[in-house]
Design an enzyme around this catalytic site. Sequence first.
Site, PDB file in Angstrom:
ATOM      1  N   VAL A  67     103.578 -11.526  23.932  1.00  0.00           N
ATOM      2  CA  VAL A  67     102.670 -11.874  25.176  1.00  0.00           C
ATOM      3  C   VAL A  67     102.877 -13.200  25.485  1.00  0.00           C
ATOM      4  O   VAL A  67     102.133 -13.723  26.462  1.00  0.00           O
ATOM      5  CB  VAL A  67     101.366 -11.506  24.794  1.00  0.00           C
ATOM      6  CG1 VAL A  67     101.094 -10.065  24.573  1.00  0.00           C
ATOM      7  CG2 VAL A  67     100.721 -12.121  23.769  1.00  0.00           C
ATOM      8  N   TYR A 159      92.052 -22.273  18.736  1.00  0.00           N
ATOM      9  CA  TYR A 159      91.665 -20.919  18.666  1.00  0.00           C
ATOM     10  C   TYR A 159      90.412 -20.670  19.378  1.00  0.00           C
ATOM     11  O   TYR A 159      90.096 -19.812  20.187  1.00  0.00           O
ATOM     12  CB  TYR A 159      91.662 -20.403  17.177  1.00  0.00           C
ATOM     13  CG  TYR A 159      91.072 -18.993  17.122  1.00  0.00           C
ATOM     14  CD1 TYR A 159      92.135 -17.889  17.488  1.00  0.00           C
ATOM     15  CD2 TYR A 159      89.866 -18.684  16.596  1.00  0.00           C
ATOM     16  CE1 TYR A 159      91.595 -16.566  17.163  1.00  0.00           C
ATOM     17  CE2 TYR A 159      89.295 -17.175  16.541  1.00  0.00           C
ATOM     18  CZ  TYR A 159      90.258 -16.286  16.926  1.00  0.00           C
ATOM     19  OH  TYR A 159      89.840 -15.110  16.827  1.00  0.00           O
TER      20      TYR A 159
END
Length: 248
Positions: A67, A159
Amino acid sequence: MSNHFNGKYAIITGAAGGICKDTAFCLAERGAAGVIIADLDSAKAAAAAREIEAATGCRSLSFQTDVSKPEDIEALFVYAMEQFGAVHILVNGAGVCPTTKLEELDAEKWDWCMNINLRGAHLCCREAINIMRKQQYGRIVNISSMSYRVGGIAAAASYGASKGGLASATKTYAKLTAKDGITVNAICPGLIMTDMTRNNGYTADSIPMGRLGEPRDISTVIAFLSSDDSRYMTGCTLDVNGGAYMTM
């Protein structure tokens, strides 16, 4: 519930294992006509697809997808339309959870996380929405994280930032597609025991329910958001964490 997704076709990224593999199982068990396991690990994705089809009878395909590469995402949706002729459900679950220390989190490491967790999900949403608008129907579920709510514990700052960005973008996608029969929602799992998180030192000490989450604790909520039971919900971010984070 066995025919909840009759005639529906789904793409689930990052579904070779963990939460997203269980999500594919959950949709298949509830009557999905077909699922595509999109994952970077082609061998694990193919094995997962075979396992799901054997167990449920749902047509299950795999497609190797990185991705972080826009061309892979475009090819994934072309493949889905060739195989199924429709995409009714997209679950954006492909992601990485780096534990890079702040002083080591340089531009390259930051961009690597963002390109997978945030840009990749955006490009999948873009492709899906183009198809779903023509159908005047679609369900998109983006997997965010409790880390963006409270700050990462073991996870790197990149993150939490990527997952916060995804939750924010979800609201914009939802507003732009609300009149097209499309809902776009996000889910924020708490501490869930998967291969990706197994060695991060997580404990149940901060969880009122007294246990770490399991993939099925999340996949059933994703299934709800993917179904018509949630047809009047869009732009929402649901926290599923055993009580570790509560909000009004």
